[in-house]
Design a protein around this motif. Structure first.
Motif, PDB file in Angstrom:
ATOM      1  N   SER A  59      43.397 -45.373  24.616  1.00 28.55           N
ATOM      2  CA  SER A  59      43.444 -45.121  23.173  1.00 28.55           C
ATOM      3  C   SER A  59      44.623 -44.214  22.855  1.00 28.55           C
ATOM      4  O   SER A  59      45.181 -43.553  23.739  1.00 28.55           O
ATOM      5  CB  SER A  59      42.150 -44.456  22.691  1.00 28.55           C
ATOM      6  OG  SER A  59      42.047 -43.139  23.235  1.00 28.55           O
ATOM      7  N   VAL A  60      44.990 -44.192  21.579  1.00 25.17           N
ATOM      8  CA  VAL A  60      46.069 -43.321  21.129  1.00 25.17           C
ATOM      9  C   VAL A  60      45.673 -41.861  21.312  1.00 25.17           C
ATOM     10  O   VAL A  60      46.507 -41.022  21.662  1.00 25.17           O
ATOM     11  CB  VAL A  60      46.404 -43.601  19.642  1.00 25.17           C
ATOM     12  CG1 VAL A  60      47.410 -42.581  19.106  1.00 25.17           C
ATOM     13  CG2 VAL A  60      46.959 -45.016  19.486  1.00 25.17           C
ATOM     14  N   GLU A  61      44.381 -41.567  21.112  1.00 22.88           N
ATOM     15  CA  GLU A  61      43.887 -40.202  21.267  1.00 22.88           C
ATOM     16  C   GLU A  61      44.047 -39.717  22.712  1.00 22.88           C
ATOM     17  O   GLU A  61      44.476 -38.592  22.962  1.00 22.88           O
ATOM     18  CB  GLU A  61      42.415 -40.119  20.852  1.00 22.88           C
ATOM     19  CG  GLU A  61      42.148 -40.294  19.367  1.00 22.88           C
ATOM     20  CD  GLU A  61      42.326 -41.721  18.882  1.00 22.88           C
ATOM     21  OE1 GLU A  61      42.600 -41.895  17.683  1.00 22.88           O
ATOM     22  OE2 GLU A  61      42.211 -42.655  19.713  1.00 22.88           O
TER      23      GLU A  61
ATOM     24  N   LEU B 114      51.959 -47.036  18.114  1.00 23.40           N
ATOM     25  CA  LEU B 114      51.283 -46.594  19.335  1.00 23.40           C
ATOM     26  C   LEU B 114      50.051 -47.452  19.618  1.00 23.40           C
ATOM     27  O   LEU B 114      49.786 -47.829  20.766  1.00 23.40           O
ATOM     28  CB  LEU B 114      50.889 -45.118  19.222  1.00 23.40           C
ATOM     29  CG  LEU B 114      52.044 -44.108  19.280  1.00 23.40           C
ATOM     30  CD1 LEU B 114      51.540 -42.709  18.983  1.00 23.40           C
ATOM     31  CD2 LEU B 114      52.740 -44.147  20.640  1.00 23.40           C
ATOM     32  N   LYS B 115      49.292 -47.784  18.576  1.00 21.61           N
ATOM     33  CA  LYS B 115      48.115 -48.642  18.750  1.00 21.61           C
ATOM     34  C   LYS B 115      48.529 -50.021  19.263  1.00 21.61           C
ATOM     35  O   LYS B 115      47.825 -50.648  20.051  1.00 21.61           O
ATOM     36  CB  LYS B 115      47.361 -48.789  17.426  1.00 21.61           C
ATOM     37  CG  LYS B 115      46.573 -47.558  17.028  1.00 21.61           C
ATOM     38  CD  LYS B 115      45.862 -47.767  15.699  1.00 21.61           C
ATOM     39  CE  LYS B 115      45.055 -46.523  15.321  1.00 21.61           C
ATOM     40  NZ  LYS B 115      44.415 -46.677  13.985  1.00 21.61           N
TER      41      LYS B 115
ATOM     42  N   ALA C  66      47.660 -39.073  23.310  1.00 24.94           N
ATOM     43  CA  ALA C  66      48.103 -37.840  22.649  1.00 24.94           C
ATOM     44  C   ALA C  66      47.688 -36.600  23.433  1.00 24.94           C
ATOM     45  O   ALA C  66      48.469 -35.643  23.552  1.00 24.94           O
ATOM     46  CB  ALA C  66      47.543 -37.779  21.227  1.00 24.94           C
TER      47      ALA C  66
ATOM     48  N   ILE D 244      58.010 -37.518  13.709  1.00 32.92           N
ATOM     49  CA  ILE D 244      56.631 -37.043  13.573  1.00 32.92           C
ATOM     50  C   ILE D 244      56.520 -36.008  12.459  1.00 32.92           C
ATOM     51  O   ILE D 244      55.541 -35.951  11.723  1.00 32.92           O
ATOM     52  CB  ILE D 244      56.145 -36.447  14.915  1.00 32.92           C
ATOM     53  CG1 ILE D 244      56.153 -37.530  16.001  1.00 32.92           C
ATOM     54  CG2 ILE D 244      54.759 -35.839  14.772  1.00 32.92           C
ATOM     55  CD1 ILE D 244      55.925 -37.008  17.406  1.00 32.92           C
TER      56      ILE D 244
ATOM     57  N   ASN E  10      54.442 -40.763  10.288  1.00 31.71           N
ATOM     58  CA  ASN E  10      53.232 -40.831  11.106  1.00 31.71           C
ATOM     59  C   ASN E  10      52.398 -42.099  10.937  1.00 31.71           C
ATOM     60  O   ASN E  10      51.778 -42.562  11.887  1.00 31.71           O
ATOM     61  CB  ASN E  10      52.364 -39.594  10.839  1.00 31.71           C
ATOM     62  CG  ASN E  10      52.959 -38.356  11.492  1.00 31.71           C
ATOM     63  OD1 ASN E  10      53.430 -38.419  12.619  1.00 31.71           O
ATOM     64  ND2 ASN E  10      52.968 -37.241  10.784  1.00 31.71           N
ATOM     65  N   HIS E  11      52.367 -42.672   9.719  1.00 32.44           N
ATOM     66  CA  HIS E  11      51.599 -43.907   9.518  1.00 32.44           C
ATOM     67  C   HIS E  11      52.132 -45.013  10.419  1.00 32.44           C
ATOM     68  O   HIS E  11      51.376 -45.709  11.107  1.00 32.44           O
ATOM     69  CB  HIS E  11      51.684 -44.369   8.056  1.00 32.44           C
ATOM     70  CG  HIS E  11      50.894 -43.517   7.110  1.00 32.44           C
ATOM     71  ND1 HIS E  11      49.517 -43.505   7.105  1.00 32.44           N
ATOM     72  CD2 HIS E  11      51.286 -42.665   6.146  1.00 32.44           C
ATOM     73  CE1 HIS E  11      49.092 -42.660   6.176  1.00 32.44           C
ATOM     74  NE2 HIS E  11      50.149 -42.130   5.588  1.00 32.44           N
TER      75      HIS E  11
ATOM     76  N   GLU F 163      51.737 -44.187  14.304  1.00 37.51           N
ATOM     77  CA  GLU F 163      50.384 -44.431  14.825  1.00 37.51           C
ATOM     78  C   GLU F 163      50.130 -45.921  15.006  1.00 37.51           C
ATOM     79  O   GLU F 163      49.553 -46.347  16.017  1.00 37.51           O
ATOM     80  CB  GLU F 163      49.334 -43.838  13.883  1.00 37.51           C
ATOM     81  CG  GLU F 163      47.929 -43.955  14.441  1.00 37.51           C
ATOM     82  CD  GLU F 163      46.895 -43.197  13.629  1.00 37.51           C
ATOM     83  OE1 GLU F 163      45.708 -43.282  13.987  1.00 37.51           O
ATOM     84  OE2 GLU F 163      47.276 -42.522  12.648  1.00 37.51           O
TER      85      GLU F 163
END
Length: 315
Positions: A286-288, A156-157, A291, A212, A149-150, A153
């Motif tokens: 944004s990644v959020e 994705l950013k 998601a 993930i 996940n690190h 993320e």
């Protein structure tokens, strides 16, 4: 953590080509831990005198009288492995360990703008390499070895706001029931085989693949040509999954297991859902936001029975 070889370089005594051997003997005698001295000319390293090499030659029958009062260049300094300051520690380690056996433990000489910076001993190099590998391992999924996940993320950013991209979310439907029926060991085997299948088909041309967690994987493509990959993955997965079931379960196409209420029910064999999210028709800030949108697509994808892929908002 240091990743460039120059960041772990250490100073050592340097000498000019016309330095006499008795001066070299004095330097080694005063520095018991020292294993080598770098020969430099106008700031540029041109050779390496190792302690073993020096005393092997000096210690011969006539070596002391032949060499001690004369320039060190008569001993024939070794041509060292030279690395640039910003070379990666991993790459330099590979080069260092591929040297001939007699040179294997010689210092690696570090330069910047052609000038001598320092040396890195093999002991220090290997210790730092282990540290790097341990840190990298902490960012990888221990079961599949894929980025966790690190790294996901961060990736994705990196791609948010760039064009084009397609993100493929992979999910094994009814995986919990498979574990309940066949046990966690077989469940782990299924996850590893799925990871290998994904690697084989899509990890090429810069495609990123991550794990993930559990039965969820992700791939990031820098284009919109995901159809072939999705279809190929589903086709190959259909062949692979048959080896994970007994003939009886394959024949009936379901297993019987308890649900969360403790009631026995028939559950379909594990299928593969691929939820595809692209920025072809919609931008994400944004990644959020990405998601949240992906969660909706995944939910719709999982409603389809059997292995399938579902793209964006039916777009």
């Amino acid at each position: 953590m240091a990743t460039h070889i120059g960041e772990i370089a250490e100073p050592v005594p340097c000498i000019s080509p016309d330095t006499k051997s008795q001066e070299v003997d004095k330097i080694f005698s005063e520095n018991h831990q020292l294993q080598g001295i770098v020969v430099i000319e106008q700031g540029i390293p041109i050779g390496l005198i190792t302690k073993i090499q020096f005393y092997q030659k000096i210690g011969t029958l006539y070596g002391y009288h032949l060499y001690m009062g004369r320039p060190i260049t008569l001993l024939g300094p070794k041509k060292p492995l030279i690395a640039h300051y910003y070379d990666s520690i991993t790459e330099v380690s590979k080069l260092a360990m591929s040297r001939k056996e007699e040179n294997l433990y010689d210092y690696v000489v570090i330069i910047q703008d052609h000038k001598f910076v320092g040396i890195v001993s093999i002991q220090r190099l290997l210790m730092k390499l282990v540290e790097i590998q341990v840190e990298i391992a902490s960012y990888l999924n221990p079961l599949t070895g894929l980025p966790g996940n690190h790294i996901i993320e961060a990736k994705l950013k990196e791609i948010i706001g760039k064009e084009p991209f397609s993100i493929l979310y992979f999910d094994l439907d009814h995986f919990k029931e498979y574990n309940d029926t066949y046990g966690f060991k077989r469940g782990d085997d299924l996850l590893k085989s799925t990871a290998e299948l994904l690697k084989r088909i899509i990890v090429q041309n810069g495609v990123f693949l991550g794990h993930i967690g559990g039965d969820d994987f992700i791939a990031i493509l820098n284009h919109y040509h995901y159809q072939f990959s999705c279809e190929k993955i589903i086709e190959e997965y259909g062949k692979m999954i048959t080896s994970f079931y007994s003939p009886v379960h394959l024949l009936q196409q379901y297993v019987v297991t308890e649900n969360r209420l403790g009631v026995l029910e028939e559950v379909s064999l594990v299928s593969l859902s691929i939820a595809v999210v692209t920025n072809e028709a919609q931008q994400f800030n944004s990644v959020e936001e990405l998601a949240e949108f992906a969660a909706v697509v995944k939910k719709r994808c999982k409603k389809v029975k059997g292995s399938c892929y579902y793209v964006n908002d039916s777009h």
